[in-house]
Motif scaffolding. Structure first.
Motif, PDB file in Angstrom:
ATOM      1  N   ASP A 176      20.404 -12.469  10.193  1.00  0.00           N
ATOM      2  CA  ASP A 176      20.860 -11.207   9.596  1.00  0.00           C
ATOM      3  C   ASP A 176      20.585 -11.193   8.093  1.00  0.00           C
ATOM      4  O   ASP A 176      20.191 -10.161   7.531  1.00  0.00           O
ATOM      5  CB  ASP A 176      22.361 -11.009   9.845  1.00  0.00           C
ATOM      6  N   LEU A 177      20.776 -12.347   7.447  1.00  0.00           N
ATOM      7  CA  LEU A 177      20.510 -12.446   6.018  1.00  0.00           C
ATOM      8  C   LEU A 177      19.025 -12.319   5.730  1.00  0.00           C
ATOM      9  O   LEU A 177      18.611 -11.614   4.798  1.00  0.00           O
ATOM     10  CB  LEU A 177      21.041 -13.781   5.496  1.00  0.00           C
ATOM     11  N   LEU A 178      18.208 -12.975   6.549  1.00  0.00           N
ATOM     12  CA  LEU A 178      16.761 -12.937   6.359  1.00  0.00           C
ATOM     13  C   LEU A 178      16.206 -11.525   6.511  1.00  0.00           C
ATOM     14  O   LEU A 178      15.200 -11.173   5.887  1.00  0.00           O
ATOM     15  CB  LEU A 178      16.086 -13.879   7.367  1.00  0.00           C
ATOM     16  N   MET A 179      16.860 -10.697   7.314  1.00  0.00           N
ATOM     17  CA  MET A 179      16.395  -9.333   7.553  1.00  0.00           C
ATOM     18  C   MET A 179      16.769  -8.367   6.436  1.00  0.00           C
ATOM     19  O   MET A 179      16.367  -7.199   6.451  1.00  0.00           O
ATOM     20  CB  MET A 179      16.970  -8.805   8.878  1.00  0.00           C
ATOM     21  N   GLN A 180      17.521  -8.826   5.451  1.00  0.00           N
ATOM     22  CA  GLN A 180      17.917  -7.960   4.339  1.00  0.00           C
ATOM     23  C   GLN A 180      16.713  -7.602   3.471  1.00  0.00           C
ATOM     24  O   GLN A 180      15.739  -8.371   3.379  1.00  0.00           O
ATOM     25  CB  GLN A 180      18.994  -8.648   3.497  1.00  0.00           C
ATOM     26  N   PRO A 181      16.753  -6.432   2.812  1.00  0.00           N
ATOM     27  CA  PRO A 181      15.605  -5.954   2.023  1.00  0.00           C
ATOM     28  C   PRO A 181      15.151  -6.929   0.943  1.00  0.00           C
ATOM     29  O   PRO A 181      13.954  -7.022   0.657  1.00  0.00           O
ATOM     30  CB  PRO A 181      16.140  -4.655   1.393  1.00  0.00           C
ATOM     31  N   GLU A 182      16.092  -7.675   0.349  1.00  0.00           N
ATOM     32  CA  GLU A 182      15.713  -8.571  -0.746  1.00  0.00           C
ATOM     33  C   GLU A 182      14.845  -9.745  -0.293  1.00  0.00           C
ATOM     34  O   GLU A 182      14.281 -10.470  -1.120  1.00  0.00           O
ATOM     35  CB  GLU A 182      16.954  -9.100  -1.478  1.00  0.00           C
ATOM     36  N   TYR A 183      14.741  -9.940   1.044  1.00  0.00           N
ATOM     37  CA  TYR A 183      13.927 -11.047   1.559  1.00  0.00           C
ATOM     38  C   TYR A 183      12.635 -10.555   2.225  1.00  0.00           C
ATOM     39  O   TYR A 183      12.027 -11.273   3.014  1.00  0.00           O
ATOM     40  CB  TYR A 183      14.741 -11.887   2.537  1.00  0.00           C
ATOM     41  N   THR A 184      12.221  -9.346   1.871  1.00  0.00           N
ATOM     42  CA  THR A 184      10.987  -8.786   2.438  1.00  0.00           C
ATOM     43  C   THR A 184       9.787  -9.675   2.137  1.00  0.00           C
ATOM     44  O   THR A 184       8.967  -9.957   3.016  1.00  0.00           O
ATOM     45  CB  THR A 184      10.744  -7.369   1.890  1.00  0.00           C
ATOM     46  N   ASP A 185       9.676 -10.125   0.907  1.00  0.00           N
ATOM     47  CA  ASP A 185       8.533 -10.969   0.529  1.00  0.00           C
ATOM     48  C   ASP A 185       8.550 -12.290   1.289  1.00  0.00           C
ATOM     49  O   ASP A 185       7.494 -12.792   1.707  1.00  0.00           O
ATOM     50  CB  ASP A 185       8.548 -11.233  -0.979  1.00  0.00           C
ATOM     51  N   LEU A 186       9.734 -12.865   1.461  1.00  0.00           N
ATOM     52  CA  LEU A 186       9.840 -14.125   2.204  1.00  0.00           C
ATOM     53  C   LEU A 186       9.404 -13.921   3.649  1.00  0.00           C
ATOM     54  O   LEU A 186       8.646 -14.738   4.195  1.00  0.00           O
ATOM     55  CB  LEU A 186      11.268 -14.662   2.150  1.00  0.00           C
ATOM     56  N   ARG A 187       9.859 -12.842   4.255  1.00  0.00           N
ATOM     57  CA  ARG A 187       9.464 -12.560   5.652  1.00  0.00           C
ATOM     58  C   ARG A 187       7.953 -12.396   5.762  1.00  0.00           C
ATOM     59  O   ARG A 187       7.337 -12.870   6.721  1.00  0.00           O
ATOM     60  CB  ARG A 187      10.172 -11.300   6.164  1.00  0.00           C
ATOM     61  N   THR A 188       7.362 -11.746   4.783  1.00  0.00           N
ATOM     62  CA  THR A 188       5.912 -11.546   4.791  1.00  0.00           C
ATOM     63  C   THR A 188       5.166 -12.871   4.717  1.00  0.00           C
ATOM     64  O   THR A 188       4.095 -13.035   5.312  1.00  0.00           O
ATOM     65  CB  THR A 188       5.492 -10.646   3.611  1.00  0.00           C
ATOM     66  N   CYS A 189       5.735 -13.821   4.010  1.00  0.00           N
ATOM     67  CA  CYS A 189       5.108 -15.147   3.920  1.00  0.00           C
ATOM     68  C   CYS A 189       5.247 -15.934   5.223  1.00  0.00           C
ATOM     69  O   CYS A 189       4.369 -16.730   5.569  1.00  0.00           O
ATOM     70  CB  CYS A 189       5.748 -15.948   2.781  1.00  0.00           C
ATOM     71  N   ILE A 190       6.344 -15.683   5.954  1.00  0.00           N
ATOM     72  CA  ILE A 190       6.605 -16.444   7.180  1.00  0.00           C
ATOM     73  C   ILE A 190       5.776 -15.917   8.347  1.00  0.00           C
ATOM     74  O   ILE A 190       5.179 -16.682   9.105  1.00  0.00           O
ATOM     75  CB  ILE A 190       8.099 -16.399   7.549  1.00  0.00           C
ATOM     76  N   ASP A 203       4.436  -8.873  14.824  1.00  0.00           N
ATOM     77  CA  ASP A 203       5.630  -8.942  15.667  1.00  0.00           C
ATOM     78  C   ASP A 203       5.602 -10.194  16.544  1.00  0.00           C
ATOM     79  O   ASP A 203       6.638 -10.818  16.795  1.00  0.00           O
ATOM     80  CB  ASP A 203       5.732  -7.694  16.552  1.00  0.00           C
ATOM     81  N   GLU A 204       4.407 -10.551  17.009  1.00  0.00           N
ATOM     82  CA  GLU A 204       4.286 -11.742  17.850  1.00  0.00           C
ATOM     83  C   GLU A 204       4.686 -12.999  17.074  1.00  0.00           C
ATOM     84  O   GLU A 204       5.413 -13.860  17.587  1.00  0.00           O
ATOM     85  CB  GLU A 204       2.852 -11.876  18.357  1.00  0.00           C
ATOM     86  N   GLU A 205       4.227 -13.099  15.823  1.00  0.00           N
ATOM     87  CA  GLU A 205       4.583 -14.252  14.999  1.00  0.00           C
ATOM     88  C   GLU A 205       6.081 -14.258  14.693  1.00  0.00           C
ATOM     89  O   GLU A 205       6.711 -15.319  14.639  1.00  0.00           O
ATOM     90  CB  GLU A 205       3.783 -14.235  13.699  1.00  0.00           C
ATOM     91  N   MET A 206       6.646 -13.081  14.486  1.00  0.00           N
ATOM     92  CA  MET A 206       8.079 -12.987  14.227  1.00  0.00           C
ATOM     93  C   MET A 206       8.883 -13.473  15.422  1.00  0.00           C
ATOM     94  O   MET A 206       9.846 -14.244  15.271  1.00  0.00           O
ATOM     95  CB  MET A 206       8.466 -11.553  13.886  1.00  0.00           C
ATOM     96  N   ARG A 207       8.488 -13.037  16.617  1.00  0.00           N
ATOM     97  CA  ARG A 207       9.193 -13.459  17.828  1.00  0.00           C
ATOM     98  C   ARG A 207       9.048 -14.967  18.036  1.00  0.00           C
ATOM     99  O   ARG A 207      10.008 -15.636  18.436  1.00  0.00           O
ATOM    100  CB  ARG A 207       8.660 -12.698  19.048  1.00  0.00           C
ATOM    101  N   ARG A 208       7.865 -15.492  17.752  1.00  0.00           N
ATOM    102  CA  ARG A 208       7.646 -16.929  17.909  1.00  0.00           C
ATOM    103  C   ARG A 208       8.473 -17.725  16.900  1.00  0.00           C
ATOM    104  O   ARG A 208       9.052 -18.758  17.236  1.00  0.00           O
ATOM    105  CB  ARG A 208       6.165 -17.249  17.752  1.00  0.00           C
ATOM    106  N   PHE A 209       8.536 -17.238  15.673  1.00  0.00           N
ATOM    107  CA  PHE A 209       9.339 -17.914  14.653  1.00  0.00           C
ATOM    108  C   PHE A 209      10.812 -17.929  15.044  1.00  0.00           C
ATOM    109  O   PHE A 209      11.481 -18.961  14.939  1.00  0.00           O
ATOM    110  CB  PHE A 209       9.161 -17.219  13.302  1.00  0.00           C
ATOM    111  N   ARG A 210      11.311 -16.802  15.521  1.00  0.00           N
ATOM    112  CA  ARG A 210      12.717 -16.752  15.917  1.00  0.00           C
ATOM    113  C   ARG A 210      12.986 -17.679  17.106  1.00  0.00           C
ATOM    114  O   ARG A 210      14.004 -18.362  17.159  1.00  0.00           O
ATOM    115  CB  ARG A 210      13.150 -15.328  16.270  1.00  0.00           C
ATOM    116  N   GLN A 211      12.050 -17.719  18.063  1.00  0.00           N
ATOM    117  CA  GLN A 211      12.234 -18.588  19.211  1.00  0.00           C
ATOM    118  C   GLN A 211      12.243 -20.049  18.793  1.00  0.00           C
ATOM    119  O   GLN A 211      13.051 -20.854  19.276  1.00  0.00           O
ATOM    120  CB  GLN A 211      11.134 -18.351  20.252  1.00  0.00           C
TER     121      GLN A 211
END
Length: 268
Positions: A74-88, A92-100
């Motif tokens: 929930d914290l990672l999904m906050q707007p202030e971490y947009t750049d971090l998410r982009t680096c990770i 959508d496939e990579e996001m699902r794999r990272f969460r798994q």
């Protein structure tokens, strides 16, 4: 979710594809950092005894661990971490794999769940069955991914108790902090027994039946290379020193805690 794009050079290095998969590498490190986020300071069994809302939410399975993932996600999904998410991740496939990966790795820190523990033990036995490997009974891709998965689980377990496999002073520092956490919980009525009564013997059992076997597994799979010997040596040395000094150390923990509590009450 096993590592992708595995290469033979990586396997020869005993990382089973982990080092050739940046997302997996980051997920393991990230999990090690966040796996106790939002922890209540009591074990899952106590949450069940107190009928905490998390018991219903997570159906009585690995409540603290699942809560940590949810808190951090929930914290990672906050707007202030947009750049971090982009680096990770970028899709959508990579996001699902990272969460798994995150879920799987953090769940592996629940060492009190006997069912999960038995499954992990069975996976280890299959993955590192030398007889089957020698006779070609395991396909290379299946064997490689299975080994990567189980090694990752043991990596996070080692990180969870890494103080036990480091220098004596590091071990004692964090052992005391955990003792104080458990002692406070008991004083608050959130534990059945005074932890100081069995802390000395409990640590010996923890070394004998969990820490040292874990260090030996990491040594045998070769994922840390020569450093694996160092971790095992530290664990063994800490166990031996604890046997000699542990009883007086626990007395010191208690005395220090009671003195600090008294001073705090006087200040108030």
């Amino acid at each position: 979710s096993g590592p992708q794009d595995l290469d033979t050079g990586d396997i020869a290095g005993h990382s089973y594809g982990i080092t050739s998969d940046p997302l997996t590498q980051f997920a393991v490190v990230f999990s090690a950092i966040i796996h106790d986020a939002g922890h209540y300071g009591v074990p899952n069994a106590q949450l069940v005894a107190e009928n905490d809302p998390m018991v219903t939410k997570y159906k009585g399975k690995s409540m603290a661990e699942q809560n940590s993932v949810d808190v951090v996600w929930d914290l990672l999904m906050q707007p202030e971490y947009t750049d971090l998410r982009t680096c990770i991740y970028s899709t959508d496939e990579e996001m699902r794999r990272f969460r798994q990966l995150l879920v799987n790795v953090v769940m592996a820190t629940d060492i009190a769940d006997k069912e999960l523990g038995a499954l992990r033990k069975a996976r280890w036995n299959v993955a590192f069955d030398d007889d089957k490997a020698e006779h070609g009974m395991l396909s290379s891709d299946l064997d490689r991914n299975r080994k990567a998965t189980i090694v990752i689980e043991h990596l996070i377990q080692a990180s969870d108790v890494s103080h036990t496999m480091q220098h004596w002073q590091v071990y004692i520092k964090w052992n005391e902090k955990f003792f104080v956490e458990c002692y406070k919980a008991w004083q608050q009525g959130r534990a059945e027994k005074d932890p100081s009564l069995n802390w000395y013997k409990g640590e010996i059992g923890f070394f004998d039946f969990y820490i040292i076997p874990l260090a030996k597994k990491l040594d045998s799979c070769g994922v840390f290379g020569v450093s694996s010997h160092e971790y095992l040596n530290y664990a063994t040395a800490n166990r031996d020193e604890w046997i000699q000094k542990g009883e007086s150390i626990v007395e010191g923990y208690l005395e220090k805690y009671k003195t600090q509590k008294t001073n705090l009450e006087e200040d108030i």
